[in-house]
Design a protein around this motif. Structure first.
Motif, mmCIF file in Angstrom:
data_model
loop_
_atom_site.group_PDB
_atom_site.id
_atom_site.type_symbol
_atom_site.label_atom_id
_atom_site.label_comp_id
_atom_site.label_asym_id
_atom_site.label_seq_id
_atom_site.Cartn_x
_atom_site.Cartn_y
_atom_site.Cartn_z
ATOM 1 N N MET A 142 0.856 -1.181 0.000
ATOM 2 C CA MET A 142 0.000 0.000 0.000
ATOM 3 C C MET A 142 0.897 1.237 0.000
ATOM 4 O O MET A 142 1.538 1.544 0.994
ATOM 5 C CB MET A 142 -0.928 0.004 1.221
ATOM 6 N N ALA A 143 0.962 1.911 -1.138
ATOM 7 C CA ALA A 143 1.836 3.079 -1.300
ATOM 8 C C ALA A 143 1.024 4.360 -1.457
ATOM 9 O O ALA A 143 1.417 5.269 -2.188
ATOM 10 C CB ALA A 143 2.771 2.867 -2.489
ATOM 11 N N THR A 144 -0.108 4.413 -0.759
ATOM 12 C CA THR A 144 -0.893 5.648 -0.753
ATOM 13 C C THR A 144 -0.161 6.653 0.135
ATOM 14 O O THR A 144 0.600 6.262 1.022
ATOM 15 C CB THR A 144 -2.316 5.385 -0.210
ATOM 16 N N PRO A 145 -0.360 7.957 -0.072
ATOM 17 C CA PRO A 145 0.386 8.958 0.701
ATOM 18 C C PRO A 145 0.038 8.939 2.184
ATOM 19 O O PRO A 145 -1.058 8.521 2.555
ATOM 20 C CB PRO A 145 -0.016 10.292 0.053
ATOM 21 N N PRO A 146 0.977 9.386 3.033
ATOM 22 C CA PRO A 146 0.726 9.399 4.481
ATOM 23 C C PRO A 146 -0.136 10.586 4.913
ATOM 24 O O PRO A 146 0.278 11.428 5.694
ATOM 25 C CB PRO A 146 2.137 9.461 5.073
ATOM 26 N N THR A 147 -1.349 10.636 4.363
ATOM 27 C CA THR A 147 -2.330 11.665 4.729
ATOM 28 C C THR A 147 -3.517 10.935 5.358
ATOM 29 O O THR A 147 -3.571 9.705 5.336
ATOM 30 C CB THR A 147 -2.820 12.424 3.476
ATOM 31 N N VAL A 148 -4.466 11.669 5.893
ATOM 32 C CA VAL A 148 -5.651 11.048 6.495
ATOM 33 C C VAL A 148 -6.365 10.175 5.459
ATOM 34 O O VAL A 148 -6.710 9.016 5.724
ATOM 35 C CB VAL A 148 -6.610 12.120 7.068
ATOM 36 N N GLU A 149 -6.550 10.718 4.253
ATOM 37 C CA GLU A 149 -7.230 9.971 3.189
ATOM 38 C C GLU A 149 -6.421 8.758 2.746
ATOM 39 O O GLU A 149 -6.965 7.680 2.504
ATOM 40 C CB GLU A 149 -7.510 10.872 1.975
ATOM 41 N N GLY A 150 -5.095 8.961 2.630
ATOM 42 C CA GLY A 150 -4.209 7.872 2.217
ATOM 43 C C GLY A 150 -4.210 6.725 3.205
ATOM 44 O O GLY A 150 -4.252 5.553 2.823
ATOM 45 N N GLU A 151 -4.169 7.057 4.502
ATOM 46 C CA GLU A 151 -4.190 6.037 5.555
ATOM 47 C C GLU A 151 -5.528 5.303 5.566
ATOM 48 O O GLU A 151 -5.574 4.076 5.696
ATOM 49 C CB GLU A 151 -3.938 6.675 6.928
ATOM 50 N N ALA A 152 -6.619 6.053 5.465
ATOM 51 C CA ALA A 152 -7.958 5.445 5.476
ATOM 52 C C ALA A 152 -8.122 4.489 4.294
ATOM 53 O O ALA A 152 -8.668 3.392 4.443
ATOM 54 C CB ALA A 152 -9.026 6.529 5.427
ATOM 55 N N THR A 153 -7.623 4.894 3.135
ATOM 56 C CA THR A 153 -7.705 4.060 1.936
ATOM 57 C C THR A 153 -6.892 2.780 2.111
ATOM 58 O O THR A 153 -7.365 1.690 1.795
ATOM 59 C CB THR A 153 -7.214 4.847 0.691
ATOM 60 N N ALA A 154 -5.670 2.919 2.641
ATOM 61 C CA ALA A 154 -4.796 1.758 2.858
ATOM 62 C C ALA A 154 -5.442 0.775 3.831
ATOM 63 O O ALA A 154 -5.429 -0.446 3.590
ATOM 64 C CB ALA A 154 -3.434 2.211 3.388
#
Length: 199
Positions: A142-154
């Protein structure tokens, strides 16, 4: 009464629609285009239209491609047992610059953001799960960005994948919180990739 040239105003307006382009920069770009000879201006316009018409999504990973399958998915030397899940195609270009990742990718086409009306059905999550059904994939990064949205998506995707018996890892935080992969340098991305953790 201010001085206006309608065609120039319209050109400036079009440039202002681009992200990060304010009025002054849009004006500068418009004057630059006006300074081009007609052949170059036509080539510029034709190239934009051709790119828009010919570039589509890869049927496998949802990356940008000028054919049904992108060059990465078509490459038989790539490790198909690992899928790196990213937000958008710009992130693939960032990883490819490291020259250290030889697996495949999956582009989500965004991040979960209920406030903006982006739920799982707006992202390419079903296509990712379909790729895992073959049993060939052993790890999903999971290489989504370390943002609130990125974490929630991961976290959301990892909960869907874990019952399938596929290992799910997360990039290590060599990437600053709130940062985007597109602007990360090669070394930072490589360290983040190397230090990934299981979710």
């Amino acid at each position: 009464m201010s001085y206006h040239i309608t065609a120039l105003d319209e050109l400036v307006e079009q440039f202002e629609k681009l992200p990060g382009i304010g009025h002054k920069t849009a004006q500068r770009l418009a004057f630059y285009v006006l300074g081009m000879d007609l052949t170059d201006a036509q080539l510029f316009a034709d190239t934009m239209v051709r790119a828009k018409k010919t570039i589509k999504r890869c049927q496998v990973c949802q990356n940008l491609s000028d054919s049904d399958t992108c060059a990465i998915c078509a490459d038989t030397t790539r490790d198909k047992s690992t899928i790196c899940v990213v937000e958008d195609p710009r992130d693939v270009f960032a990883f490819e610059r490291t020259k250290e990742y030889f697996g495949s990718y999956h582009i989500l086409g965004g991040l979960l953001s209920p406030m903006d009306g982006i739920g799982p059905e707006q992202l390419f999550i079903k296509q990712l799960l379909a790729r895992l059904s073959s049993g060939q994939v052993k790890e999903v990064i999971m290489a989504t960005p370390p943002t609130v949205e990125g974490e929630a998506t991961a976290m959301y995707i990892s909960r869907l994948i874990k019952p399938l018996g596929v290992k799910v890892t997360r990039l290590a935080y060599g990437i600053p919180v709130g940062g985007t992969l597109e602007y990360a340098d090669e070394v930072t991305l490589y360290r983040a990739l190397e230090g990934r953790n299981e979710l």
